[in-house]
Design an enzyme around this catalytic site. Structure first.
Site, PDB file in Angstrom:
ATOM      1  N   HIS A   1      -3.251  -2.461   2.611  1.00  0.00           N
ATOM      2  CA  HIS A   1      -3.446  -2.385   4.530  1.00  0.00           C
ATOM      3  C   HIS A   1      -2.868  -3.651   5.257  1.00  0.00           C
ATOM      4  CE1 HIS A   1      -4.128   1.818   3.390  1.00  0.00           C
ATOM      5  NE2 HIS A   1      -4.195   1.801   4.507  1.00  0.00           N
TER       6      HIS A   1
ATOM      7  N   GLU B   1       0.999  -1.656   0.393  1.00  0.00           N
ATOM      8  CA  GLU B   1      -0.439   0.273  -0.055  1.00  0.00           C
ATOM      9  C   GLU B   1       0.896   1.251  -0.277  1.00  0.00           C
ATOM     10  OE1 GLU B   1      -0.751   1.859   2.185  1.00  0.00           O
ATOM     11  OE2 GLU B   1       0.552   1.554   4.155  1.00  0.00           O
TER      12      GLU B   1
END
Length: 337
Positions: free
Chosen positions: A307, A10
């Site tokens: 994430h 991410e």
């Protein structure tokens, strides 16, 4: 020294925070390169800077590259020291993200600690304080430590100026958790928080919640805040079950109707409820690191975010703890250890 690519996965500040947290608890020196390389404003921002400096102070570590805009930093950690600490972000930067960085080390430190963190407490790009207090910390306490969080003064984005106090009684070793079903629903609440804004904004948000969910008026309330630096609006939806309380939020901002804020929060909550899982997608990100430190745990959640997958990859660089995931229709089962 472990080399970490800050642009992987991410590619945001989470990599810096998690790498620093893992460095502290494992004693592993780290070099983080290409920090937030793909972001519009790459490098360390002020809240990241506060987090890494706080970590260095708590573990007596050697730190370099700690300046705003830096694309690389190094931390050589020392032993974690319990104590009383105070850190100020200096802007509306998130206090809860600074806490995420240092909390894993302090919950297993050799003695109790108190943290006072100043800055933003209700930020749209970070877990707001109500989420921390209702959802994450109660689960962390079930893993062994006692962690009491007090909101001394709210700080809404962009004014900031908030303050939270965290009192920590550590444990020698974290225990794992098993969260495969939420259990019986116990309660639900909708709270429209307003700071220096007209009351009708909260009333409109709660009307949408009531219309879309059918919740009675007794489950809806408005909380008006006076002691803060700037205006702000946060809608908080809480679903309390036997094993977990999940929290869903919507932030008011200029140019966005109150009704749209409420609809967004209700949609997130419905997606969670329809999946029948105990752990929401944001909570999954936050549980991975403490469960890996415990060495065991299992939970069911929604499909993993980028994430979460980045967090899994990073944890594997520091800890010899296997983390496996299994996709099952609308849900994913994560097994640690």
């Amino acid at each position: 020294m472990l080399d970490v690519d800050g642009s992987q996965g991410e590619g945001g500040g989470q990599i810096v925070r998690s790498a620093v947290a893992l460095s502290m608890v494992t004693g592993t020196p780290i070099r983080v390169r290409r920090i937030r390389a793909g972001r519009r404003r790459p490098g360390l921002r002020r809240q990241h800077l506060t987090a890494v400096r706080a970590a260095a102070e708590i573990c007596g570590g050697g730190l370099s590259g700690d300046r705003v805009g830096s694309a690389e930093l190094e931390l050589v950690p020392g032993p974690v020291a319990a104590g009383d600490y105070r850190f100020a972000v200096g802007t509306a930067g998130s206090t809860t993200l600074v806490l995420q960085t240092v909390l894993p080390a302090l919950v297993t430190a050799p003695g109790p600690s108190t943290l006072v963190l100043e800055g933003g407490t209700h930020n749209p790009m970070a877990p707001p304080f109500p989420y921390l207090a209702s959802t994450f910390l109660p689960l962390l306490e079930r893993m062994g430590p006692a962690v009491a969080a007090t909101l001394e003064r709210p700080g809404f984005y962009p004014a900031g100026g908030g303050r939270i106090r965290i009192e920590i009684e550590p444990c020698e070793r974290l225990r794992g958790l098993e969260l495969l079903a939420p259990g019986k629903r116990r309660a639900r609440r909708a709270t429209a928080i307003l700071a220096h804004l007209p009351r009708h904004i909260g009333e409109r948000e709660l009307r949408v919640v009531q219309k879309k969910t059918g919740w009675p008026a007794s489950d809806l309330r408005i909380e008006e805040v006076e002691d803060c630096d700037g205006p702000g609006n946060l809608l908080v939806l809480e679903v309390e079950s036997e094993l977990v309380t999940e929290t869903f939020t919507g932030f008011g901002k200029v140019g966005v109707r109150a009704e749209a804020v409420a609809l967004q929060a209700v949609r997130e909550m419905r997606r969670y409820l329809e999946a029948g899982v105990p752990v929401g997608e944001y909570l999954a990100d936050q549980l991975l690191l403490p469960l890996a430190l415990a060495g065991n745990g299992t939970f069911a959640t929604l499909p993993l975010t980028r994430h979460a997958t980045t967090q899994i990859d990073l944890i594997g660089r520091f800890l010899d703890v296997p983390i496996t995931t299994e996709r099952q229709e609308q849900r994913t089962v994560v097994r640690v250890g």
